[in-house]
Scaffold this active site. Structure first.
Site, short mmCIF file in Angstrom:
data_model
loop_
_atom_site.label_atom_id
_atom_site.label_comp_id
_atom_site.label_asym_id
_atom_site.label_seq_id
_atom_site.Cartn_x
_atom_site.Cartn_y
_atom_site.Cartn_z
N LYS A 90 37.82 28.99 36.16
CA LYS A 90 37.63 30.44 36.34
C LYS A 90 36.51 30.72 37.34
O LYS A 90 36.58 31.69 38.09
CB LYS A 90 37.29 31.09 34.99
CG LYS A 90 38.48 31.20 34.06
CD LYS A 90 38.11 32.05 32.87
CE LYS A 90 39.25 32.14 31.86
NZ LYS A 90 38.82 32.84 30.64
N PHE A 147 49.57 29.38 32.33
CA PHE A 147 49.01 28.83 31.10
C PHE A 147 49.15 29.87 29.99
O PHE A 147 49.67 30.96 30.20
CB PHE A 147 47.53 28.44 31.32
CG PHE A 147 46.65 29.63 31.60
CD1 PHE A 147 46.59 30.19 32.85
CD2 PHE A 147 45.88 30.20 30.58
CE1 PHE A 147 45.78 31.30 33.10
CE2 PHE A 147 45.07 31.30 30.82
CZ PHE A 147 45.02 31.85 32.09
N GLY A 148 48.67 29.49 28.81
CA GLY A 148 48.65 30.44 27.69
C GLY A 148 50.03 31.02 27.40
O GLY A 148 51.01 30.28 27.26
N HIS A 190 46.58 40.97 35.28
CA HIS A 190 45.48 41.67 34.61
C HIS A 190 44.13 41.19 35.14
O HIS A 190 43.27 41.98 35.48
CB HIS A 190 45.61 41.40 33.11
CG HIS A 190 45.99 39.98 32.79
ND1 HIS A 190 47.20 39.45 33.18
CD2 HIS A 190 45.32 38.96 32.21
CE1 HIS A 190 47.26 38.18 32.83
NE2 HIS A 190 46.13 37.86 32.25
N THR A 220 31.39 31.87 31.61
CA THR A 220 32.58 31.23 31.06
C THR A 220 32.36 29.73 31.05
O THR A 220 31.67 29.20 31.92
CB THR A 220 33.85 31.56 31.88
OG1 THR A 220 34.93 30.76 31.38
CG2 THR A 220 33.67 31.28 33.35
N ASP A 237 36.90 38.76 29.06
CA ASP A 237 37.71 38.43 27.89
C ASP A 237 39.12 38.99 28.11
O ASP A 237 39.28 40.06 28.71
CB ASP A 237 37.10 39.02 26.62
CG ASP A 237 37.63 38.30 25.38
OD1 ASP A 237 37.64 37.06 25.35
OD2 ASP A 237 38.05 38.98 24.42
N THR A 238 40.10 38.24 27.65
CA THR A 238 41.50 38.62 27.86
C THR A 238 42.26 38.54 26.55
O THR A 238 42.01 37.65 25.75
CB THR A 238 42.16 37.67 28.89
OG1 THR A 238 41.51 37.82 30.14
CG2 THR A 238 43.64 37.99 29.07
P1 ITT Z 1 36.85 31.25 28.11
O1 ITT Z 1 36.86 29.76 28.27
O2 ITT Z 1 36.49 31.97 29.39
O3 ITT Z 1 36.08 31.74 26.90
P2 ITT Z 1 39.20 31.60 26.51
O4 ITT Z 1 39.71 30.20 26.29
O5 ITT Z 1 38.48 32.29 25.39
O6 ITT Z 1 38.37 31.66 27.87
P3 ITT Z 1 40.66 33.91 27.36
O7 ITT Z 1 39.69 34.83 26.72
O8 ITT Z 1 40.72 33.86 28.84
O9 ITT Z 1 40.50 32.41 26.82
O10 ITT Z 1 42.11 34.21 26.85
C1 ITT Z 1 42.43 34.44 25.49
C2 ITT Z 1 43.85 34.00 25.22
O11 ITT Z 1 44.75 34.66 26.09
C3 ITT Z 1 44.11 32.51 25.38
O12 ITT Z 1 45.05 32.12 24.41
C4 ITT Z 1 44.70 32.39 26.74
O13 ITT Z 1 45.57 31.29 26.81
C5 ITT Z 1 45.45 33.70 26.86
N1 ITT Z 1 45.46 34.14 28.26
C6 ITT Z 1 44.41 34.59 28.98
N2 ITT Z 1 44.78 34.88 30.23
C7 ITT Z 1 46.10 34.59 30.31
C8 ITT Z 1 47.05 34.66 31.34
O14 ITT Z 1 46.73 35.06 32.57
N3 ITT Z 1 48.30 34.28 31.08
C9 ITT Z 1 48.66 33.86 29.85
N4 ITT Z 1 47.82 33.76 28.82
C10 ITT Z 1 46.54 34.12 29.04
#
Ligand code: ITT
Length: 192
Positions: free
Chosen positions: A13, A149-150, A177, A8, A69-70
């Site tokens: 993380k 966040f997110g 998750h 990552t 991945d999320t």
């Molecule tokens: P990497 O730097 O590890 O690649 P990423 O920016 O691609 O991470 P993620 O795959 O972790 O992001 O997540 C994809 C989206 O889901 C992104 O918009 C995040 O803000 C959101 N997200 C991930 N985990 C979250 C959480 O625990 N709560 C809220 N939003 C989340």
């Protein structure tokens, strides 16, 4: 001690994984192995993206590694934003814009059920393993809370009257998750 690279670009993380994992492995970041390029994430599924990132690092750097991945999966939107969660409202990866678009797309919708899905893909000694963590919940009508966040301000986990953004990190990390997926990885590595 054996090392394991967490594929990552997000140093937070790596720190979080180092805290949560109780395993006889030292967790390294991509910076630690001088991997600075953008790793492709072009799969159509969350699991596919996690595997793609882990395979890229394993093949190009010859290390044991894991990637995560999320995505946020919303039933009334046929699973969107899903694998496209980060860029739902465009390439800027703007969390506010993503949430606004989501709330807009759910206007008038009575089925608000959703889930966060995290997949961790591990490649160790040339073999692949995946671990999935899911947090079920609903998308509320307005953003609530300042933490996290997110999509946290619009996601209310099942059994709670507050959003993830109204919980502190310790509370969220008990039910999230990502925590569930990391816990499965933890158990696997402890007995590896
Ligand atoms: P990497 O730097 O590890 O690649 P990423 O920016 O691609 O991470 P993620 O795959 O972790 O992001 O997540 C994809 C989206 O889901 C992104 O918009 C995040 O803000 C959101 N997200 C991930 N985990 C979250 C959480 O625990 N709560 C809220 N939003 C989340």
């Amino acid at each position: 001690m054996r090392t394991l690279v967490f594929a990552t670009g997000n140093p937070n993380k790596v720190a979080e994984a180092n805290q949560m994992l109780e395993v006889p492995f030292q967790i390294l970041s991509l910076q630690d192995i001088d991997c600075t390029e953008d790793i492709p994430e072009t799969s159509a599924t969350i699991e596919g993206n996690a595997l793609q990132k882990a395979r890229y690092v394993s093949q190009n750097y010859d290390v044991d590694c894991f990637a995560e991945d999320t995505g946020l999966v919303v039933d009334a939107l046929d699973g969107d934003p899903g694998v496209y969660s980060a860029r739902y409202a465009g390439p800027a990866r703007d969390a506010e814009a993503n949430m606004n678009l989501l709330l807009n797309n759910l206007k008038g919708e009575s089925d608000r059920s959703a889930r966060f899905v995290t997949v961790i893909a591990l490649i160790i000694d040339g073999k692949e393993y995946t671990f999935e963590g899911i947090a079920e919940g609903t998308i509320i009508h307005q953003k609530k809370g300042q933490q996290g966040f997110g999509y946290d301000p619009v996601f209310q986990p099942e059994g709670y009257k507050r959003t993830f953004a109204q919980m502190n990190a310790e509370e969220k990390n008990k039910i999230s998750h990502r925590a569930k997926a990391v816990q499965l990885l933890n158990t696997f590595l402890q007995s590896y």
